[in-house]
Design a protein around this motif. Structure first.
Motif, PDB file in Angstrom:
ATOM      1  N   ALA A 231       0.828  -1.207   0.000  1.00 30.89           N
ATOM      2  CA  ALA A 231       0.000   0.000   0.000  1.00 30.89           C
ATOM      3  C   ALA A 231       0.861   1.256   0.000  1.00 30.89           C
ATOM      4  O   ALA A 231       0.561   2.245  -0.688  1.00 30.89           O
ATOM      5  N   ASN A 232       1.943   1.214   0.743  1.00 36.71           N
ATOM      6  CA  ASN A 232       2.871   2.353   0.788  1.00 36.71           C
ATOM      7  C   ASN A 232       3.527   2.582  -0.574  1.00 36.71           C
ATOM      8  O   ASN A 232       3.663   3.721  -1.033  1.00 36.71           O
TER       9      ASN A 232
ATOM     10  N   GLN B 241       1.029   4.202  -2.882  1.00 36.97           N
ATOM     11  CA  GLN B 241       0.781   5.609  -2.546  1.00 36.97           C
ATOM     12  C   GLN B 241       2.007   6.498  -2.758  1.00 36.97           C
ATOM     13  O   GLN B 241       1.931   7.715  -2.583  1.00 36.97           O
TER      14      GLN B 241
ATOM     15  N   GLY C  10       4.982   6.383  -1.088  1.00 32.29           N
ATOM     16  CA  GLY C  10       5.651   6.830   0.117  1.00 32.29           C
ATOM     17  C   GLY C  10       6.912   6.088   0.513  1.00 32.29           C
ATOM     18  O   GLY C  10       7.609   6.496   1.443  1.00 32.29           O
TER      19      GLY C  10
ATOM     20  N   CYS D 117       9.984   4.466  -4.106  1.00 38.99           N
ATOM     21  CA  CYS D 117       9.153   5.452  -4.814  1.00 38.99           C
ATOM     22  C   CYS D 117       9.889   6.787  -4.923  1.00 38.99           C
ATOM     23  O   CYS D 117       9.892   7.429  -5.982  1.00 38.99           O
TER      24      CYS D 117
ATOM     25  N   SER E 139      -4.244  -6.311  -2.578  1.00 43.90           N
ATOM     26  CA  SER E 139      -4.374  -4.858  -2.586  1.00 43.90           C
ATOM     27  C   SER E 139      -5.654  -4.446  -3.303  1.00 43.90           C
ATOM     28  O   SER E 139      -6.057  -5.069  -4.292  1.00 43.90           O
TER      29      SER E 139
ATOM     30  N   ASN F 140      -5.807  -1.331  -4.424  1.00 44.71           N
ATOM     31  CA  ASN F 140      -5.347  -0.202  -5.229  1.00 44.71           C
ATOM     32  C   ASN F 140      -5.237  -0.644  -6.685  1.00 44.71           C
ATOM     33  O   ASN F 140      -4.541  -1.605  -6.998  1.00 44.71           O
TER      34      ASN F 140
END
Length: 351
Positions: free
Chosen positions: A89-90, A93, A95, A99, A120, A122
């Motif tokens: 998830a990080n 996003q 973060g 990334c 996930s 996402n």
């Protein structure tokens, strides 16, 4: 079919580097890297095309493969398996460290669910799920033969998607609680190095947990009685869903004659499997860094390779590979743009 690099341009490339306005070999590893990169990127070119070509990296791609491990249930990490999904998830996003580094250096980043406990939600996460988790490999094979085959095929399809965008340089990262234990087991099985030397602290566990990890790897090796000449069997019995995908992706990139940037301990374990399957795949690999994980230096020595960076990192995610990109750009810039003695009207330096 992975072809060995055609070396017909090797002398011309070396001569061009030697005639740059510098003492012979004075740019060290940068020259070695430039030689390898240009050799890969010039495959299939004529002598005339080589002389005119400017070699560049196009749409560099880094894929982070995530998978959960049954061995994590034995307490081999400071973190529970749920953290794998939380980190996915990080990643999605934007973060995580990878990334930040991907944005900094211009990598296109893919996040891939290869099989984590909770899928996930996402939509940017690529679904390549082989299950929720591998099995505990000290009790049974980590995955089935069908899961192994599907993972290798999934990875090939992902690479083809990137190739269709013109990508000529690939890196692969990973996330998976327990995967340093899996990588150490693969290293031991393929090299004969003892678990005592192969197993390290991973996420930063205590000495007691390191001892437990070593015992689990020993139990797995005794259970499966693996041969280093059967790398796919080693991968099926000891690997992770994310490691299978990295192996498949590396083989697909090498088959396409493009550049592979190898990250740290986990990715190098995958590289060992790929090289055992197809020795010529090594020709296309650039080893980005030496991890601070205990066994990684020994892996690199076993492979006979010299990494670009030594930054005492042990994060994974492809972070070391990401950091290699500006060095790769620099090596090609030296080859493409640095003047020769003749062009600059400088007296040639004799070593």
């Amino acid at each position: 079919m992975i072809q060995t690099l055609d070396l017909k341009h090797c002398l011309r490339i070396r001569q061009k580097l030697d005639m740059k306005t510098k003492p012979l070999g004075s740019l060290g590893k940068l020259e070695t890297l430039a030689n390898q990169l240009v050799l890969i990127l010039s495959q299939g070119m004529s002598d005339e095309e080589l002389e005119k070509a400017k070699f560049t990296i196009i749409n560099p791609s880094i894929s982070v493969f995530a998978g959960d491990h049954g061995i994590a249930g034995e307490g081999v990490s400071i973190a529970p398996s749920e953290v794998t999904g939380q980190m996915v998830a990080n990643f999605a996003q934007g973060g995580a460290a990878i990334c930040v580094l991907a944005r900094q250096f211009g990598w296109r980043l893919n996040v891939v669910d290869c099989g984590i406990l909770v899928p996930s939600n996402n939509t940017s996460v690529i679904n390549c799920r082989l299950g929720e988790s591998t099995a505990a490999f000290h009790q049974q094979a980590a995955m089935t033969h069908d899961q192994l085959d599907k993972g290798l095929a999934n990875a090939g399809e992902l690479v083809q998607r990137e190739l269709s965008q013109g990508c000529n340089l690939f890196a692969f990262g990973e996330m998976g609680i327990g995967n340093t234990t899996s990588a150490a087991a693969i290293f031991s099985a393929l090299s004969g190095v003892t678990p005592e030397l192969a197993v390290g602290k991973g996420t930063g566990v205590s000495d007691e947990v390191v001892d437990k990890k070593r015992l689990l790897v020993e139990q797995a090796l005794n259970l499966h009685q693996l041969s280093s000449n059967k790398p796919l069997e080693v991968l099926q019995c000891l690997g992770g869903f994310e490691i299978v995908h990295i192996v498949g992706a590396m083989l697909a990139v090498a088959s396409a004659k493009k550049i592979i940037v190898v990250d740290g301990f986990i990715a190098t374990a995958a590289a060992m499997v790929a090289i055992k399957i197809a020795p010529s795949s090594k020709d296309y690999m650039v080893f980005a860094h030496c991890s601070n994980e205990q066994g990684h230096q020994k892996m690199l020595e076993w492979l006979g390779v010299d990494p670009l960076l030594h930054l005492e990192m042990r994060l994974g995610e492809g972070s070391g590979a990401a950091l290699a990109l500006p060095i790769i750009h620099s090596a090609l810039a030296i080859y493409n743009d640095m003047a020769s003695f003749e062009e600059a009207e400088v007296t040639q330096v004799v070593k």
